[in-house]
Write a protein that holds these residues in place. Sequence first.
Motif, short mmCIF file in Angstrom:
data_model
loop_
_atom_site.label_atom_id
_atom_site.label_comp_id
_atom_site.label_asym_id
_atom_site.label_seq_id
_atom_site.Cartn_x
_atom_site.Cartn_y
_atom_site.Cartn_z
N MET A 198 0.93 -1.25 0.03
CA MET A 198 0.00 0.02 -0.05
C MET A 198 0.86 1.12 0.32
O MET A 198 0.44 2.12 -0.82
N GLU A 199 1.94 1.19 0.71
CA GLU A 199 2.85 2.31 0.72
C GLU A 199 3.41 2.57 -0.56
O GLU A 199 3.54 3.64 -0.97
N ASN A 200 3.90 1.53 -1.21
CA ASN A 200 4.68 1.67 -2.69
C ASN A 200 3.68 1.92 -3.68
O ASN A 200 3.98 2.97 -4.32
N ASN A 201 2.32 1.59 -3.46
CA ASN A 201 1.13 2.18 -4.49
C ASN A 201 1.15 3.64 -4.30
O ASN A 201 0.81 4.37 -5.29
N THR A 202 1.00 4.08 -2.97
CA THR A 202 0.74 5.55 -2.50
C THR A 202 1.81 6.13 -3.09
O THR A 202 1.71 7.22 -3.68
N ALA A 215 3.94 9.93 -7.29
CA ALA A 215 4.92 10.64 -8.12
C ALA A 215 4.52 10.55 -9.70
O ALA A 215 4.58 11.66 -10.25
N VAL A 216 3.44 9.79 -9.80
CA VAL A 216 2.76 10.03 -11.39
C VAL A 216 1.91 11.18 -11.41
O VAL A 216 2.04 11.86 -12.35
N SER A 217 1.27 11.52 -10.40
CA SER A 217 0.45 12.76 -9.92
C SER A 217 1.19 14.03 -10.33
O SER A 217 0.91 14.78 -10.76
N ALA A 276 3.33 18.65 -13.50
CA ALA A 276 4.38 19.52 -14.10
C ALA A 276 4.58 19.16 -15.49
O ALA A 276 5.03 20.44 -15.93
N ASP A 277 4.01 18.38 -16.27
CA ASP A 277 4.02 18.26 -17.51
C ASP A 277 2.54 18.65 -18.25
O ASP A 277 1.89 17.86 -18.26
N LYS A 278 2.64 19.97 -18.54
CA LYS A 278 1.46 20.50 -19.12
C LYS A 278 1.00 20.28 -20.59
O LYS A 278 0.05 20.71 -20.92
N THR A 279 1.97 19.50 -21.41
CA THR A 279 1.77 19.12 -22.45
C THR A 279 0.74 17.78 -22.66
O THR A 279 0.37 17.38 -23.50
N LEU A 280 0.69 17.02 -21.44
CA LEU A 280 -0.12 15.91 -21.46
C LEU A 280 -1.73 16.59 -21.43
O LEU A 280 -1.97 17.16 -20.98
N PRO A 281 -2.72 15.53 -22.16
CA PRO A 281 -3.92 16.08 -22.24
C PRO A 281 -4.49 16.00 -20.79
O PRO A 281 -3.89 15.24 -19.79
N HIS A 334 -5.84 12.66 -14.18
CA HIS A 334 -6.75 11.90 -13.62
C HIS A 334 -6.81 10.71 -14.02
O HIS A 334 -7.20 10.38 -15.30
N PRO A 335 -6.13 9.53 -13.30
CA PRO A 335 -6.50 8.09 -13.92
C PRO A 335 -7.99 7.77 -14.19
O PRO A 335 -9.02 8.29 -13.33
#
Length: 69
Positions: free
Chosen positions: A36-40, A45-47, A52-57, A62-63
């Motif tokens: 659970m800690e690794n998933n969090t 990190a992905v969020s 930070a990457d404003k070029t992403l849609p 949001h997954p």
Amino acid sequence: MSDQEEIQEQMKADMSALKEQMASMMDARLGMRQVMENNTATAAAVSSAAEADKTLPATAHHPIPNVAG
């Protein structure tokens, strides 16, 4: 061996079995906690990377929820 001694020996065996079961349950609990800690940490990190990457849609920020049954 008297009945009382047999009962005491059985109780000792039962207590030993319970201790082993508790140790196994604690190991499983700690393993689940680590997952659970690794998933969090991965989700954070992905969020952060998506923010930070404003070029992403916009949908990349949001997954998509897992709706498969």
